[in-house]
Design an enzyme around this catalytic site. Structure first.
Site, PDB file in Angstrom:
ATOM      1  N   HIS A  96       0.824  -1.207   0.000  1.00 30.44           N
ATOM      2  CA  HIS A  96       0.000   0.000   0.000  1.00 30.44           C
ATOM      3  C   HIS A  96       0.857   1.256   0.000  1.00 30.44           C
ATOM      4  O   HIS A  96       0.450   2.276  -0.524  1.00 30.44           O
ATOM      5  CB  HIS A  96      -0.979  -0.036   1.169  1.00 30.44           C
ATOM      6  CG  HIS A  96      -2.062  -1.017   0.919  1.00 30.44           C
ATOM      7  ND1 HIS A  96      -2.119  -2.233   1.543  1.00 30.44           N
ATOM      8  CD2 HIS A  96      -3.091  -0.989   0.045  1.00 30.44           C
ATOM      9  CE1 HIS A  96      -3.148  -2.900   1.076  1.00 30.44           C
ATOM     10  NE2 HIS A  96      -3.762  -2.179   0.178  1.00 30.44           N
ATOM     11  N   ARG A 124     -10.359   4.160  -2.899  1.00 27.45           N
ATOM     12  CA  ARG A 124      -9.941   3.540  -1.631  1.00 27.45           C
ATOM     13  C   ARG A 124     -10.175   4.519  -0.487  1.00 27.45           C
ATOM     14  O   ARG A 124      -9.409   5.457  -0.301  1.00 27.45           O
ATOM     15  CB  ARG A 124      -8.455   3.184  -1.687  1.00 27.45           C
ATOM     16  CG  ARG A 124      -8.090   2.052  -2.632  1.00 27.45           C
ATOM     17  CD  ARG A 124      -6.591   1.778  -2.521  1.00 27.45           C
ATOM     18  NE  ARG A 124      -6.192   0.517  -3.106  1.00 27.45           N
ATOM     19  CZ  ARG A 124      -5.662   0.397  -4.322  1.00 27.45           C
ATOM     20  NH1 ARG A 124      -5.496   1.453  -5.086  1.00 27.45           N
ATOM     21  NH2 ARG A 124      -5.300  -0.797  -4.768  1.00 27.45           N
ATOM     22  N   ARG A 137     -15.173   2.205  -2.405  1.00 26.89           N
ATOM     23  CA  ARG A 137     -14.971   0.974  -1.643  1.00 26.89           C
ATOM     24  C   ARG A 137     -15.089   1.282  -0.162  1.00 26.89           C
ATOM     25  O   ARG A 137     -14.492   2.254   0.327  1.00 26.89           O
ATOM     26  CB  ARG A 137     -13.597   0.368  -1.937  1.00 26.89           C
ATOM     27  CG  ARG A 137     -13.404  -0.962  -1.220  1.00 26.89           C
ATOM     28  CD  ARG A 137     -12.141  -1.657  -1.637  1.00 26.89           C
ATOM     29  NE  ARG A 137     -10.963  -1.002  -1.095  1.00 26.89           N
ATOM     30  CZ  ARG A 137      -9.726  -1.414  -1.327  1.00 26.89           C
ATOM     31  NH1 ARG A 137      -9.515  -2.460  -2.111  1.00 26.89           N
ATOM     32  NH2 ARG A 137      -8.700  -0.784  -0.816  1.00 26.89           N
ATOM     33  N   GLU A 160     -11.026 -11.126  -3.975  1.00 25.71           N
ATOM     34  CA  GLU A 160      -9.612 -11.167  -3.593  1.00 25.71           C
ATOM     35  C   GLU A 160      -9.325 -12.292  -2.601  1.00 25.71           C
ATOM     36  O   GLU A 160      -8.184 -12.578  -2.291  1.00 25.71           O
ATOM     37  CB  GLU A 160      -9.143  -9.812  -3.053  1.00 25.71           C
ATOM     38  CG  GLU A 160     -10.050  -9.181  -2.016  1.00 25.71           C
ATOM     39  CD  GLU A 160      -9.685  -7.729  -1.698  1.00 25.71           C
ATOM     40  OE1 GLU A 160      -8.629  -7.251  -2.120  1.00 25.71           O
ATOM     41  OE2 GLU A 160     -10.477  -7.078  -0.996  1.00 25.71           O
ATOM     42  N   ASN A 163      -4.097  -7.867  -6.302  1.00 29.74           N
ATOM     43  CA  ASN A 163      -2.998  -7.683  -5.344  1.00 29.74           C
ATOM     44  C   ASN A 163      -3.145  -8.659  -4.181  1.00 29.74           C
ATOM     45  O   ASN A 163      -2.187  -9.320  -3.769  1.00 29.74           O
ATOM     46  CB  ASN A 163      -2.983  -6.259  -4.777  1.00 29.74           C
ATOM     47  CG  ASN A 163      -2.919  -5.214  -5.861  1.00 29.74           C
ATOM     48  OD1 ASN A 163      -2.542  -5.530  -6.981  1.00 29.74           O
ATOM     49  ND2 ASN A 163      -3.282  -3.996  -5.540  1.00 29.74           N
ATOM     50  N   ARG A 214       2.273 -10.012   0.094  1.00 29.40           N
ATOM     51  CA  ARG A 214       2.502  -9.022  -0.955  1.00 29.40           C
ATOM     52  C   ARG A 214       3.581  -8.016  -0.594  1.00 29.40           C
ATOM     53  O   ARG A 214       4.086  -7.295  -1.448  1.00 29.40           O
ATOM     54  CB  ARG A 214       1.185  -8.307  -1.311  1.00 29.40           C
ATOM     55  CG  ARG A 214       0.615  -7.452  -0.210  1.00 29.40           C
ATOM     56  CD  ARG A 214      -0.831  -7.075  -0.483  1.00 29.40           C
ATOM     57  NE  ARG A 214      -0.971  -5.749  -1.063  1.00 29.40           N
ATOM     58  CZ  ARG A 214      -2.142  -5.187  -1.352  1.00 29.40           C
ATOM     59  NH1 ARG A 214      -3.277  -5.835  -1.146  1.00 29.40           N
ATOM     60  NH2 ARG A 214      -2.205  -3.989  -1.860  1.00 29.40           N
TER      61      ARG A 214
HETATM   62  C1  PEP Z   1      -6.307  -5.608  -4.499  1.00 29.22           C
HETATM   63  O1  PEP Z   1      -6.183  -6.306  -3.496  1.00 29.22           O
HETATM   64  O2  PEP Z   1      -5.983  -5.961  -5.650  1.00 29.22           O
HETATM   65  C2  PEP Z   1      -6.870  -4.254  -4.387  1.00 29.22           C
HETATM   66  C3  PEP Z   1      -7.158  -3.534  -5.453  1.00 29.22           C
HETATM   67  O3  PEP Z   1      -7.060  -3.758  -3.140  1.00 29.22           O
HETATM   68  P1  PEP Z   1      -5.877  -3.183  -2.210  1.00 29.22           P
HETATM   69  O4  PEP Z   1      -4.641  -3.117  -3.064  1.00 29.22           O
HETATM   70  O5  PEP Z   1      -6.332  -1.848  -1.749  1.00 29.22           O
HETATM   71  O6  PEP Z   1      -5.797  -4.199  -1.134  1.00 29.22           O
HETATM   72 MG    MG Z   2      -7.113  -5.796  -1.625  1.00 27.99          MG
END
Ligand code: PEP
Ligand code: MG
Length: 570
Positions: free
Chosen positions: A190, A297, A333, A433, A456, A467
């Site tokens: 992030h 977001r 979101r 996700e 992601n 990640r």
């Molecule tokens: C993801 O997980 O791909 C996503 C778009 O949400 P974030 O990156 O904010 O977790």
């Molecule tokens: Mg996500």
């Protein structure tokens, strides 16, 4: 001496600046003696850091709510007691005054001395109090370092650190920091996403950065290619200027695609939506011709502060976003706090053993009625000003969507009664996700209006690869046959059920992967506005039918190399 370090490009842009090195708090502190003239200054710094730590703990204590408030509060009390421990404080003062050690090193020595006492204890419980001591010392260290970073004159600096938290980025940029280099971290974290939003060049995973870069070194950072040149020579400086010119040229070329349709060579229109975290992103998305916002977001509104934003503040914020897109749909979101998006308000649980698998996203919202209802009310009120869709993060199953639907229904009825304008139709979508939600997407199609695949997190959970963990290297990658098959599966389910499917993870913004996503049948991409024109160019250069004719070959790939060969051949 000139040195080249490489890491991963996480936020594009080239910068030339002066290194400001921030050693991690847990790192061994090297022995440093100070002159007599620095003793008072060092003591003052230490005591300011201790006072700041005390304030920080008090603030945390006051904010504790919910089931674990009591337990967590007891820990904080214990930590506060340690902070006031005369033994600890006197020892530190002595080490600085008589030993002429730096505050940092005095802290380290004192910690080691007390650690030796703890180590001798037979009692396992008392032994474990060492962790508390380390925690307190770590916080004092953090405050000592924070002040070092806050020193005046950071304009033009490049922060070199082990890692950087999303909550620090905006402040660092406001202080004039022109780029960041971190030893750890991932381009999909992030922090990286936010850095891209802020147009702050960022290189992550430059493993040797802390050992090789000294405070004050001149650095050239190439945030696109993940390169850092330490103490650049004349050739590097020339190259840097040339690169800046090249970037400007490339941008001019891409600018010609503004206002052009996102249509494949064989005439299929693709929807390009934008991901946004800030009002600047929204302005950019509008200017570049995004069809709408595919992902707003909201957690970034919660991250940079100590208090939760109230309904009025959120409403004004969301309304500005809706107005900023002037009639194009805006997908807001709901809060996705938790895991690496830990806030300072105390809302997201601290210290979960597995935060990525813990109370984050919709789980957190559903466990905080007041917070969730406030957010839903603010979003619904904004829907009176333009088309709004609501997207729910971290959905595992239909129960969560049904619960959210019910909350929305109730909030809408109440708002109407209060006389607010709320849209008749508000589409509700699920982020896909969590792997189980992807596999069982058929179980969601009758309760959602759209899907947005968050690659992601999907990649992270599917491959059991954090990640943010640089050590995993290429293990964390969307180029895995399992990931592609699952994307294909969700896109198919969407097609069969007439539920639109977008991808809003970072893969959608990587122009290299556009042919792959088109082959899998994707027709909606949601990506950072800065990448929109590049992806538009890639889509305009693609023949969708030809790519789809080769999708079986893509799905038969057995490994990353096979997928890369497929991509190279398009
Ligand atoms: C993801 O997980 O791909 C996503 C778009 O949400 P974030 O990156 O904010 O977790
Ligand atoms: Mg996500």
């Amino acid at each position: 001496m000139r040195l080249l370090l490489s890491g991963h490009g996480a936020s594009r842009g080239n910068a030339l600046g002066r290194a400001r090195v921030r050693q991690p708090h847990a790192l061994e502190v090297v022995e440093q003696r100070i002159g007599a003239n620095r003793v008072e200054g060092e003591l003052a710094q230490l005591h300011t850091a201790i006072a700041a730590t005390r304030d920080e703990m008090q603030a945390l204590r006051q904010k504790l709510r919910g089931a674990l408030a009591k337990e967590v509060g007891e820990f904080l009390d214990l930590h506060a007691l340690l902070l006031d421990d005369p033994e600890l404080l006197r020892g530190l003062d002595d080490l600085i005054r008589a030993g002429r050690y730096s505050a940092d090193y005095a802290l380290r020595l004192q910690r080691d001395k007390l650690a030796a006492v703890f180590a001798e204890m037979d009692d396992a419980y008392l032994k474990s109090r060492m962790d508390d001591l380390d925690h307190v010392i770590g916080r004092i260290h953090a405050h000592l370092h924070a002040r070092a970073v806050d020193l005046a004159g950071v304009a033009g600096d490049i922060l070199v650190s082990d890692n950087v938290a999303p909550s620090e980025l905006a402040q660092l940029q406001a202080q004039g920091v022109v780029a960041i280099v971190t030893a750890a971290g991932s381009p999909l974290s992030h922090s990286a996403i936010l850095a891209r939003s802020l147009h702050l060049p960022l290189v992550v995973g430059a493993a040797k950065a802390l050992q090789k870069i000294n405070d004050g070194d001149a650095l050239i950072v190439d945030g696109g290619n993940g390169r850092v040149v330490v103490e650049p020579g004349a050739d590097d400086l020339r190259e840097h200027r040339e690169r800046l010119r090249e970037l400007a040229r490339e941008q001019r070329e891409l600018d010609r695609l503004r206002g052009k349709p996102t249509r494949t060579r064989d005439g299929v229109d693709i929807v390009l939506l934008a991901n946004a975290e800030s009002r600047d992103d929204v302005a950019n998305a509008h200017a570049l011709g995004a069809a709408g916002l595919g992902l707003y977001r909201t957690e970034f509104l919660f991250l940079q502060r100590n208090e939760l934003p109230d309904e009025e503040e959120q409403f004004h914020h969301y309304r500005d976003i809706v107005l900023g897109m002037s009639g194009r749909p805006v997908t807001i979101r709901t809060l996705d706090l938790g895991a690496d998006k830990a806030d300072r308000t105390g809302l997201a649980l601290q210290g979960e053993d597995n935060p990525a698998l813990g109370v984050r996203g919709v789980r957190l919202s559903l466990s905080h009625d007041g917070v969730f209802d406030t957010q839903l009310r603010a979003i619904l009120r904004a829907s009176g000003y333009g088309p709004v869709r609501i997207l729910v993060p971290m959905v595992s199953g239909r129960e969560e969507i049904l619960a959210v639907r019910q909350r929305i229904r109730r909030a809408r009825a109440r708002l109407r009664k209060e006389g607010h304008a709320v849209a008749e139709e508000i589409a509700l979508g699920a982020m896909i996700e969590v792997p189980a939600a992807a596999i069982a997407a058929h179980g969601l199609v009758d309760v959602v209006d759209f899907f947005s695949i968050g690659t992601n997190d999907l990649v992270q959970y599917l491959l059991a690869a954090d990640r943010n963990n640089e050590a995993l290297g290429e293990l964390y990658s969307p180029l895995h046959p399992g990931v592609l098959r699952l994307l294909r599966h969700v896109i198919r389910i969407g097609e069969e059920s007439n539920v639109p499917v977008a991808v809003c993870g970072e893969v959608a913004g990587d122009a290299r992967f556009a042919p792959l996503l088109l082959a899998l049948g994707l027709t909606e991409f949601s990506l950072h506005p800065d990448l929109l024109l590049e992806v538009r160019r890639a889509i305009r250069n693609s023949d969708r039918a030809a790519l789809q004719a080769r999708v079986d070959k893509l799905l038969q790939a057995r490994d990353r190399a096979g997928i890369e060969r497929w991509l190279a051949a398009v």
